[in-house]
Motif scaffolding. Sequence first.
Motif, PDB file in Angstrom:
ATOM      1  N   LEU A  66       3.759 -14.794 -11.413  1.00  0.00           N
ATOM      2  CA  LEU A  66       2.554 -14.009 -11.681  1.00  0.00           C
ATOM      3  C   LEU A  66       2.061 -13.355 -10.397  1.00  0.00           C
ATOM      4  O   LEU A  66       2.336 -13.835  -9.287  1.00  0.00           O
ATOM      5  CB  LEU A  66       1.446 -14.907 -12.236  1.00  0.00           C
ATOM      6  CG  LEU A  66       1.792 -15.794 -13.429  1.00  0.00           C
ATOM      7  CD1 LEU A  66       0.673 -16.796 -13.672  1.00  0.00           C
ATOM      8  CD2 LEU A  66       2.042 -14.955 -14.661  1.00  0.00           C
ATOM      9  N   ARG A  67       1.334 -12.254 -10.571  1.00  0.00           N
ATOM     10  CA  ARG A  67       0.699 -11.616  -9.425  1.00  0.00           C
ATOM     11  C   ARG A  67      -0.774 -11.403  -9.732  1.00  0.00           C
ATOM     12  O   ARG A  67      -1.139 -11.010 -10.841  1.00  0.00           O
ATOM     13  CB  ARG A  67       1.367 -10.282  -9.092  1.00  0.00           C
ATOM     14  CG  ARG A  67       0.790  -9.616  -7.836  1.00  0.00           C
ATOM     15  CD  ARG A  67       1.674  -8.519  -7.307  1.00  0.00           C
ATOM     16  NE  ARG A  67       1.922  -7.490  -8.309  1.00  0.00           N
ATOM     17  CZ  ARG A  67       2.695  -6.425  -8.082  1.00  0.00           C
ATOM     18  NH1 ARG A  67       3.314  -6.317  -6.912  1.00  0.00           N
ATOM     19  NH2 ARG A  67       2.874  -5.522  -9.012  1.00  0.00           N
ATOM     20  N   PHE A  68      -1.625 -11.690  -8.714  1.00  0.00           N
ATOM     21  CA  PHE A  68      -3.075 -11.587  -8.865  1.00  0.00           C
ATOM     22  C   PHE A  68      -3.643 -10.717  -7.746  1.00  0.00           C
ATOM     23  O   PHE A  68      -3.126 -10.726  -6.616  1.00  0.00           O
ATOM     24  CB  PHE A  68      -3.722 -12.970  -8.777  1.00  0.00           C
ATOM     25  CG  PHE A  68      -3.328 -13.907  -9.884  1.00  0.00           C
ATOM     26  CD1 PHE A  68      -4.091 -13.995 -11.035  1.00  0.00           C
ATOM     27  CD2 PHE A  68      -2.205 -14.714  -9.769  1.00  0.00           C
ATOM     28  CE1 PHE A  68      -3.734 -14.875 -12.059  1.00  0.00           C
ATOM     29  CE2 PHE A  68      -1.841 -15.588 -10.775  1.00  0.00           C
ATOM     30  CZ  PHE A  68      -2.612 -15.669 -11.922  1.00  0.00           C
ATOM     31  N   PRO A  69      -4.733  -9.988  -8.020  1.00  0.00           N
ATOM     32  CA  PRO A  69      -5.408  -9.248  -6.948  1.00  0.00           C
ATOM     33  C   PRO A  69      -6.140 -10.197  -6.017  1.00  0.00           C
ATOM     34  O   PRO A  69      -6.386 -11.356  -6.347  1.00  0.00           O
ATOM     35  CB  PRO A  69      -6.387  -8.359  -7.724  1.00  0.00           C
ATOM     36  CG  PRO A  69      -6.668  -9.119  -8.969  1.00  0.00           C
ATOM     37  CD  PRO A  69      -5.385  -9.823  -9.323  1.00  0.00           C
ATOM     38  N   ALA A  70      -6.498  -9.694  -4.848  1.00  0.00           N
ATOM     39  CA  ALA A  70      -7.177 -10.531  -3.853  1.00  0.00           C
ATOM     40  C   ALA A  70      -8.485 -11.091  -4.405  1.00  0.00           C
ATOM     41  O   ALA A  70      -8.874 -12.211  -4.085  1.00  0.00           O
ATOM     42  CB  ALA A  70      -7.437  -9.718  -2.583  1.00  0.00           C
ATOM     43  N   GLY A  71      -9.161 -10.331  -5.267  1.00  0.00           N
ATOM     44  CA  GLY A  71     -10.436 -10.766  -5.800  1.00  0.00           C
ATOM     45  C   GLY A  71     -10.346 -11.951  -6.735  1.00  0.00           C
ATOM     46  O   GLY A  71     -11.371 -12.549  -7.090  1.00  0.00           O
ATOM     47  N   ALA A 104       0.767 -15.669  -0.336  1.00  0.00           N
ATOM     48  CA  ALA A 104      -0.114 -14.550   0.000  1.00  0.00           C
ATOM     49  C   ALA A 104       0.708 -13.360   0.448  1.00  0.00           C
ATOM     50  O   ALA A 104       1.617 -13.494   1.279  1.00  0.00           O
ATOM     51  CB  ALA A 104      -1.086 -14.965   1.109  1.00  0.00           C
ATOM     52  N   ASN A 105       0.423 -12.193  -0.090  1.00  0.00           N
ATOM     53  CA  ASN A 105       1.143 -10.967   0.240  1.00  0.00           C
ATOM     54  C   ASN A 105       0.384 -10.148   1.278  1.00  0.00           C
ATOM     55  O   ASN A 105      -0.809 -10.368   1.516  1.00  0.00           O
ATOM     56  CB  ASN A 105       1.377 -10.131  -1.028  1.00  0.00           C
ATOM     57  CG  ASN A 105       2.113 -10.923  -2.094  1.00  0.00           C
ATOM     58  OD1 ASN A 105       3.080 -11.617  -1.798  1.00  0.00           O
ATOM     59  ND2 ASN A 105       1.655 -10.812  -3.342  1.00  0.00           N
ATOM     60  N   GLU A 106       1.070  -9.180   1.912  1.00  0.00           N
ATOM     61  CA  GLU A 106       0.466  -8.395   2.981  1.00  0.00           C
ATOM     62  C   GLU A 106      -0.733  -7.588   2.498  1.00  0.00           C
ATOM     63  O   GLU A 106      -1.669  -7.346   3.250  1.00  0.00           O
ATOM     64  CB  GLU A 106       1.515  -7.464   3.606  1.00  0.00           C
ATOM     65  CG  GLU A 106       2.623  -8.193   4.365  1.00  0.00           C
ATOM     66  CD  GLU A 106       3.591  -7.231   5.022  1.00  0.00           C
ATOM     67  OE1 GLU A 106       3.388  -6.006   4.866  1.00  0.00           O
ATOM     68  OE2 GLU A 106       4.532  -7.710   5.693  1.00  0.00           O
ATOM     69  N   ASP A 107      -0.715  -7.135   1.239  1.00  0.00           N
ATOM     70  CA  ASP A 107      -1.818  -6.318   0.723  1.00  0.00           C
ATOM     71  C   ASP A 107      -2.989  -7.155   0.218  1.00  0.00           C
ATOM     72  O   ASP A 107      -3.932  -6.624  -0.361  1.00  0.00           O
ATOM     73  CB  ASP A 107      -1.316  -5.397  -0.395  1.00  0.00           C
ATOM     74  CG  ASP A 107      -0.724  -6.170  -1.575  1.00  0.00           C
ATOM     75  OD1 ASP A 107      -0.661  -7.416  -1.481  1.00  0.00           O
ATOM     76  OD2 ASP A 107      -0.319  -5.525  -2.558  1.00  0.00           O
ATOM     77  N   GLY A 108      -2.928  -8.485   0.414  1.00  0.00           N
ATOM     78  CA  GLY A 108      -4.007  -9.355  -0.022  1.00  0.00           C
ATOM     79  C   GLY A 108      -3.798  -9.963  -1.390  1.00  0.00           C
ATOM     80  O   GLY A 108      -4.509 -10.893  -1.771  1.00  0.00           O
ATOM     81  N   SER A 109      -2.853  -9.437  -2.142  1.00  0.00           N
ATOM     82  CA  SER A 109      -2.586 -10.003  -3.470  1.00  0.00           C
ATOM     83  C   SER A 109      -1.885 -11.351  -3.333  1.00  0.00           C
ATOM     84  O   SER A 109      -1.404 -11.723  -2.258  1.00  0.00           O
ATOM     85  CB  SER A 109      -1.727  -9.042  -4.298  1.00  0.00           C
ATOM     86  OG  SER A 109      -0.448  -8.881  -3.698  1.00  0.00           O
ATOM     87  N   SER A 140      -8.214  -5.968 -12.275  1.00  0.00           N
ATOM     88  CA  SER A 140      -6.955  -5.387 -12.743  1.00  0.00           C
ATOM     89  C   SER A 140      -5.988  -5.275 -11.575  1.00  0.00           C
ATOM     90  O   SER A 140      -6.373  -5.311 -10.418  1.00  0.00           O
ATOM     91  CB  SER A 140      -7.200  -4.006 -13.357  1.00  0.00           C
ATOM     92  OG  SER A 140      -7.741  -3.126 -12.376  1.00  0.00           O
ATOM     93  N   TYR A 141      -4.740  -5.112 -11.902  1.00  0.00           N
ATOM     94  CA  TYR A 141      -3.726  -4.934 -10.869  1.00  0.00           C
ATOM     95  C   TYR A 141      -2.594  -4.124 -11.475  1.00  0.00           C
ATOM     96  O   TYR A 141      -1.878  -4.607 -12.338  1.00  0.00           O
ATOM     97  CB  TYR A 141      -3.183  -6.270 -10.374  1.00  0.00           C
ATOM     98  CG  TYR A 141      -2.497  -6.159  -9.027  1.00  0.00           C
ATOM     99  CD1 TYR A 141      -3.109  -6.615  -7.884  1.00  0.00           C
ATOM    100  CD2 TYR A 141      -1.255  -5.557  -8.920  1.00  0.00           C
ATOM    101  CE1 TYR A 141      -2.500  -6.499  -6.655  1.00  0.00           C
ATOM    102  CE2 TYR A 141      -0.646  -5.431  -7.688  1.00  0.00           C
ATOM    103  CZ  TYR A 141      -1.269  -5.907  -6.562  1.00  0.00           C
ATOM    104  OH  TYR A 141      -0.667  -5.780  -5.349  1.00  0.00           O
TER     105      TYR A 141
END
Length: 419
Positions: free
Chosen positions: A223-228, A244-249, A317-318
């Motif tokens: 799964l992938r989630f936004p930083a928020g 944790a990904n570089e874009d904050g996700s 959303s993402y």
Amino acid sequence: MKSSRLFQIVYELMSGGRITAPELAQRLEVSVRTIYRDVDALCQAGVPIVTGQGQGGGIRLMDGFVLDRALMSAAEQERLMLAVRALSSATGDSGELLQKLGALFRAPGADWLSVDLDRWGQTGKRDTRFDALRQAILEKRVLAFDYAGANGLRARRVRPARLCFKSSAWYLQAVCLERQEWRTFKLTRMSGLRLTDERFSDTLIPPPIEPASGGPSECTVTLRFPAGAAFRVCDEFASESIQANEDGSLTVTARMPLADGWLYSYLLSFGGAAEVLSPPQVRRGLACFARTASERYQKDLPQGANLTQDVRFEVLSYACPPEDQPDEQEAEALEQTFCQSCGMPLTGAPQELGTEKDGTPNPEYCTYCYQNGTFTRECTMQEMIDFCAPIMAQSHPGMTEAEAAARMQRFFPQLKRWK
């Protein structure tokens, strides 16, 4: 080593009453002579031990003996008080036992830890189910209660074995008398708890509460989630499964159950923040599940209306980057994750696949529709829909048979058997 053995002797005498020296020696795996030396050492330390010879003799503690606090280290005393504090929170106890232990151990009244197992916003009314369950387990009495499950409230009768606190919730492990199998019941879903007069004599040893992974109804989901959404992700998943990904996700990889549609309901509880990266059949299933929910409320939305008006939450959303969207070849592969006759999701487990004449599995059809190289029943597409719609409605709480049939009317023409 000797101090540990001395405490074990006191524990055995407190638990079993009178016991002979040979029996103690066998339990502790030492000689009888060593037991007599240890008993002398305990007597010199002030432990009131009485010994007797002949028939009916043995070693026992004098009546009224209380365990001296000196037999426990400061760290052990602290751990015992912590356990009692947690138990007081679960049972609603006033904490009188904690005060007595504090006086016995002469422990300072530092309130550095508070264990509160009540729900947020709970009125403070004492939950008596814990006491009833404890009594039923210790007295080996059959329990009756109503349980809220996927099919609504159902009456259950069980032989209780163990209460378990797991992941912020209490569970009861018991043998269901209806199915004669071990079941795990969440206490918050139990109501109308009743202790019956029926008793059982078996000593119940429950299995581990965590089911073994790797079954046919489980798969690895990414799964992938936004930083928020980080606060919710950290609440729900183990830290080792979160990247944790570089874009904050955040990317999460975890084993999840596929049965009963639970996974799709769970993913939608993130309000659109959870994006399924793999496997593709879960992406497709989530889309179907979300479409059903959308269609239920679509009729209430006037044409051209502002859909976000009066919506009092921020939608997380993402969007997938274009390169992550499934291509045409993957879309074709998605069809192969469903039985091409009845539409049942297929995980690829050999036991759920149909077979050819030579016994080899057929990856396109399930075992209920296709065996030994032929279909198990000759029917039209509509007859298959009429057969499957009640099953689908039963496995998806809140869905009517008419809604299930309508979904199948749209989906079945895409299946290989009905094209």
